[in-house]
Every structure is written in C-alpha cells, then in structure tokens.
Design an enzyme around this catalytic site. Sequence first.
Site, short mmCIF file in Angstrom:
data_model
loop_
_atom_site.label_atom_id
_atom_site.label_comp_id
_atom_site.label_asym_id
_atom_site.label_seq_id
_atom_site.Cartn_x
_atom_site.Cartn_y
_atom_site.Cartn_z
CE LYS A 201 -3.74 2.49 2.64
NZ LYS A 201 -4.43 2.26 3.61
CE LYS A 254 -5.96 1.98 -0.79
NZ LYS A 254 -6.51 1.98 0.61
#
Length: 331
Positions: A201, A254
């Site tokens: 992330k 992400k």
Amino acid sequence: MGAQFPRARPRRLRRNAALRAFVAETRLSAQQLVLPLFVRPGRKQRVAVQAMPGVFQLSPDECVREAQLAWKIGVPAVILFGIPEKKDARASGAYATNGIVQQTVRLLKKELPELLVITDVCLCEYMEHGHCGIVSRDRDGGRILNDPTLKLLAATAASHAEAGADIVAPSDMMDGRVLAIRTELDKRGFEEIPIMSYAAKFASAFYGPFREAAESAPQFGDRRSYQMDPANAAEALREVALDIEEGADIVMVKPALAYLDIISRVKAQFGYPTAAYAVSGEYTMIKAASAKGWIDERAVTMESLLAMRRAGADIIITYAARDVARWLKEG
Ligand code: PBG
C-alpha cells in the site's frame, strides 16, 4: 520465433467481434469485483460524498439495500469502512462489540448470508488524529507507534470475525500486523477466516477523495512513515513476502492503475491470489472527465479494470462495481 509477414498477419484474428473474443487472453467478470461501502450510524441515511459522485455514507439499513442491489447484479463481495459516532486516541470504536462495522456485518450476514463481507481493518477512521496507529505522547510526539498498535488491530479484526465477517483486510501498514491478527484470530477460534492484506500500500495522493468519504484525513503530518514510497518496487515485493510469511491468504496492491507493474510482479513472483484496489482518486478522475464529456466513462472504466486483470489481479476493489456488473451484463 513465430512466422513473419506475409505469412503472419495479426489482423486475421481481429476481423470480427467473435474472433476477437475467441482469442482474448483476459476477461473481466463481475465475480471478481468488490464494492466498497462507507457505513455511518443512523437509519435511512444517505450522505453524498462530494468528491465521489455515486458514493454515499450509508446507515446500516441503507448499506444492506446497496449490497442487495450489488448482489442481485452479480457482485459477490463488499468491503466495509466505518465512520463511528465519536473518535478518540485509542480508536475504541474500531473494536467495540457494537461498533458501526460490527453492527453492519451482523445485519448484512443476516439479510444476505451468501454475500462475502470483507472488513477493512484500520484505526484511522476511529482515531481523533486520523492516523492508522497509536501516536506517541512523549517528547518526539507525533511518531506512530508500531508495536502497541498491533494489539488494537488484532482486537479489531477479531471483533469483525466475531460479528461474522468472511474476510478481514488490514490496511494500516504497521509491521507485523498480519502475524498479530492471524495469531489472535486463531486463538479465538477463527482459524478459517482468511486475511486479505493490503500488502503493498503506497502513500498515495490518489486517496484524497476517500478521506472525505471516511472522514479519516490525518490531522497532522502524513502517512509516509508507514505507507510505502511510490518510488519503490523491490520493497513492495519484500512487503508482500513478509505478509505471506505472516499468514496472508490474499495480497493486495493499492492503488491499482498507476501501480500495474507492482501487480504484475507480485502475481509473477508469488502466484498468490492478488487483489488490486482501484482507489477513490482513480474513480474520481474518470467521473470528472466524463462529466465534462471529455472521455467515455464506461469505456475508460472497463479498459482500466481489464488492464488490472491483464497485469495479474484476480480480484478488483472498485467503487464502480455495480456499474461494471451492469455493463458486463448488457455486453
Ligand atoms: C485506511 C484506508 C485508506 C484507503 C483504504 N483504507 C485511506 C488511507 O490510507 O489514507 C484508501 C481507499 C481509497 O482511496 O479509495 N487506511
């Protein structure tokens, strides 16, 4: 080496739609989609998120309605984000037995038992300062404390499992949180509940609109001491390796569209079920440009998600899940 022109003519296989579909290497299906839902206290509440047209903060009853519509059109899963009544320095709303996410999970599993209910496990929406971990109060105040945060994350995940969540998805980026969560889940008899970790992330500006939706913008500083530097790919692979060693069942990258190289390398290197999160900013850019008539919303959305699949994503989290499922049905 293959044949050469004029024996080779790649256009032969592009002559009509059936031929093109016949040789398509990648397919997008509604079965791979996850719809994010923002849940807030109350009844019959639908509060529009300004920066995300079509996205609302929903009370639990409205959440069920939204999930029903998604389920009916073929979206098998939702991921829940909670906006609690009040925030504090221990994120107590995150792991409260009757917290907003826990309540909603129970309701969803009662009304739609087959829907996959995924819960985002993080503290930022529940912390008064908006950070994903506990903030130190000492002289170097403002540091995000890793190890003390793990206990709260584990308690949060376990409370979600207790409420009936099918998958828990830690998005905090603290070191060691997958192990802490796996250990706590197992201890409490939830050894069959999978962990989908936000493994790679990045500290991304594409999360901007989400922070309005989840009311989770950090009140000071930023998230760069825990989320990843967008410059790094080798480090993303190390993050994924760590999460897998700690017990992650599904690994996530992400954001998605600007990080297709990471998705591709993660899938190639680990072969694990891989999820891509098409984040709020990705959704918003398409919405804004198409509202101006500058791009075709449907075509650009479908092409973007197909590219994520081509890169190696098995699962795609997208705010457009319902539209996409409908477009796929329409053909
Ligand atoms: C919580 C969390 C965030 C997103 C998902 N989980 C925000 C953040 O890290 O600041 C972003 C999702 C999106 O932008 O759609 N930590």
